[in-house]
Design a protein around this motif. Structure first.
Motif, mmCIF file in Angstrom:
data_model
loop_
_atom_site.group_PDB
_atom_site.id
_atom_site.type_symbol
_atom_site.label_atom_id
_atom_site.label_comp_id
_atom_site.label_asym_id
_atom_site.label_seq_id
_atom_site.Cartn_x
_atom_site.Cartn_y
_atom_site.Cartn_z
ATOM 1 N N ILE A 81 0.811 -1.561 0.310
ATOM 2 C CA ILE A 81 0.131 0.457 0.303
ATOM 3 C C ILE A 81 1.319 2.095 -0.101
ATOM 4 N N ILE A 82 0.930 2.351 -0.844
ATOM 5 C CA ILE A 82 1.480 3.915 -1.069
ATOM 6 C C ILE A 82 0.884 4.362 -1.050
ATOM 7 N N PHE A 83 0.874 5.267 -0.262
ATOM 8 C CA PHE A 83 0.093 6.591 0.103
ATOM 9 C C PHE A 83 1.025 7.892 -0.581
ATOM 10 N N ALA A 84 0.255 8.575 -1.060
ATOM 11 C CA ALA A 84 0.398 9.739 -1.349
ATOM 12 C C ALA A 84 -0.361 10.780 -0.999
ATOM 13 N N VAL A 85 0.534 12.058 -1.048
ATOM 14 C CA VAL A 85 -0.195 13.061 -0.611
ATOM 15 C C VAL A 85 -0.405 13.667 -1.721
ATOM 16 N N ARG A 86 -1.129 15.063 -1.485
ATOM 17 C CA ARG A 86 -2.032 15.337 -3.074
ATOM 18 C C ARG A 86 -1.371 16.004 -3.817
ATOM 19 N N ARG A 87 -1.122 15.628 -4.456
ATOM 20 C CA ARG A 87 0.256 16.988 -6.036
ATOM 21 C C ARG A 87 -0.099 16.453 -6.946
ATOM 22 N N SER A 88 0.916 17.466 -8.098
ATOM 23 C CA SER A 88 0.461 17.130 -9.301
ATOM 24 C C SER A 88 1.213 15.514 -9.243
ATOM 25 N N PRO A 89 0.382 15.440 -10.884
ATOM 26 C CA PRO A 89 0.973 13.405 -10.870
ATOM 27 C C PRO A 89 2.633 13.720 -11.573
ATOM 28 N N GLN A 90 2.957 14.932 -12.036
ATOM 29 C CA GLN A 90 4.329 14.715 -12.101
ATOM 30 C C GLN A 90 4.802 14.677 -10.562
ATOM 31 N N GLU A 91 4.320 15.475 -9.939
ATOM 32 C CA GLU A 91 5.897 15.504 -8.847
ATOM 33 C C GLU A 91 5.107 14.033 -8.383
ATOM 34 N N ILE A 92 3.918 13.437 -8.278
ATOM 35 C CA ILE A 92 4.162 12.051 -7.525
ATOM 36 C C ILE A 92 4.673 11.224 -8.618
ATOM 37 N N LEU A 93 4.621 11.420 -9.589
ATOM 38 C CA LEU A 93 5.709 10.180 -10.662
ATOM 39 C C LEU A 93 6.942 10.480 -10.017
ATOM 40 N N LYS A 94 6.991 11.358 -9.991
ATOM 41 C CA LYS A 94 8.956 11.594 -8.957
ATOM 42 C C LYS A 94 9.417 11.020 -8.287
ATOM 43 N N ARG A 95 8.690 11.350 -7.082
ATOM 44 C CA ARG A 95 8.507 10.578 -5.792
ATOM 45 C C ARG A 95 8.289 8.937 -6.323
ATOM 46 N N LEU A 96 6.952 8.742 -6.716
ATOM 47 C CA LEU A 96 7.039 7.066 -7.010
ATOM 48 C C LEU A 96 7.774 6.236 -7.384
ATOM 49 N N LEU A 97 9.592 7.251 -8.623
ATOM 50 C CA LEU A 97 10.062 6.451 -9.359
ATOM 51 C C LEU A 97 11.285 6.332 -8.711
ATOM 52 N N MET A 98 11.715 7.097 -7.210
ATOM 53 C CA MET A 98 12.301 6.700 -5.912
ATOM 54 C C MET A 98 12.240 5.206 -5.643
ATOM 55 N N LEU A 99 10.605 5.743 -4.891
ATOM 56 C CA LEU A 99 10.290 3.915 -4.900
ATOM 57 C C LEU A 99 10.582 2.532 -5.596
ATOM 58 N N LEU A 100 9.725 2.855 -6.818
ATOM 59 C CA LEU A 100 9.846 1.831 -7.770
ATOM 60 C C LEU A 100 11.191 0.905 -7.600
ATOM 61 N N ASN A 101 12.523 1.977 -7.924
ATOM 62 C CA ASN A 101 13.517 1.738 -9.123
ATOM 63 C C ASN A 101 14.306 1.342 -7.001
ATOM 64 N N GLN A 102 13.381 1.873 -5.593
ATOM 65 C CA GLN A 102 14.879 0.812 -4.487
ATOM 66 C C GLN A 102 14.011 -0.350 -4.248
ATOM 67 N N PHE A 103 12.859 -0.798 -5.137
ATOM 68 C CA PHE A 103 12.746 -1.803 -3.739
ATOM 69 C C PHE A 103 11.724 -3.132 -5.333
ATOM 70 N N THR A 104 12.311 -4.158 -5.112
ATOM 71 C CA THR A 104 11.343 -4.628 -5.914
ATOM 72 C C THR A 104 9.948 -5.247 -5.249
ATOM 73 N N ALA A 105 8.969 -6.147 -5.807
ATOM 74 C CA ALA A 105 7.828 -6.379 -5.615
ATOM 75 C C ALA A 105 8.060 -7.437 -4.647
ATOM 76 N N ASP A 106 8.399 -8.230 -4.268
ATOM 77 C CA ASP A 106 8.582 -9.054 -3.530
ATOM 78 C C ASP A 106 8.991 -8.538 -2.158
ATOM 79 N N GLU A 107 9.173 -7.015 -2.375
ATOM 80 C CA GLU A 107 10.607 -6.606 -1.367
ATOM 81 C C GLU A 107 8.790 -5.472 -0.725
ATOM 82 N N MET A 108 8.194 -5.384 -1.986
ATOM 83 C CA MET A 108 6.965 -4.815 -1.577
ATOM 84 C C MET A 108 5.912 -4.890 -0.635
ATOM 85 N N LYS A 109 5.551 -5.758 -1.383
ATOM 86 C CA LYS A 109 4.610 -7.684 0.439
ATOM 87 C C LYS A 109 4.515 -7.254 1.187
ATOM 88 N N ASN A 110 3.597 -6.690 1.310
ATOM 89 C CA ASN A 110 2.965 -6.756 2.885
ATOM 90 C C ASN A 110 3.523 -5.338 3.844
#
Length: 115
Positions: A81-110
């Motif tokens: 479960i990923i919680f994003a503060v309401r921001r522009s889609p571009q700003e959320i993308l920037k923050r999300l990419l940091m997470l997506l490039n740091q963790f695998t799907a298996d590491e994100m479980k639970n």
């Protein structure tokens, strides 16, 4: 089977443009609208994400934190479960990419993450 890349399910409060931005960068992303899940409860949204082996992205911290606690107490798995503060889609993308490039799907479980 292990999954490397996190697949994302965007609940109905998340701007659909974000799914297009994610797909443009090679990530799997589905919106509640695309999945015909509009109007479903938060529990149904999380159950749908689970059925698709996807982490859910939401702005709804209060309700989904409670659901995360229910899943934890019941020893029930989810794909994140990923919680994003309401921001522009571009700003959320920037923050999300940091997470997506740091963790695998298996590491994100639970896991519960805040961006």
């Amino acid at each position: 089977m292990s999954q490397i890349f996190i697949s994302l399910y965007l609940d109905e409060d998340v701007n659909v443009l974000l799914a297009d931005l994610l797909r443009g960068r090679g990530f799997e992303a589905t919106t509640a609208q695309e999945a015909n899940q509009l109007g479903k409860t938060d529990a149904q949204q999380l159950a749908y994400a689970l059925s698709q082996k996807m982490a859910i992205l939401t702005h709804n911290r209060v309700d989904f934190e409670a659901l995360a606690q229910v899943y934890f107490a019941a020893n029930q798995e989810h794909y994140g479960i990923i919680f994003a503060v309401r921001r522009s889609p571009q700003e959320i993308l920037k923050r999300l990419l940091m997470l997506l490039n740091q963790f695998t799907a298996d590491e994100m479980k639970n896991q519960v993450r805040y961006i």
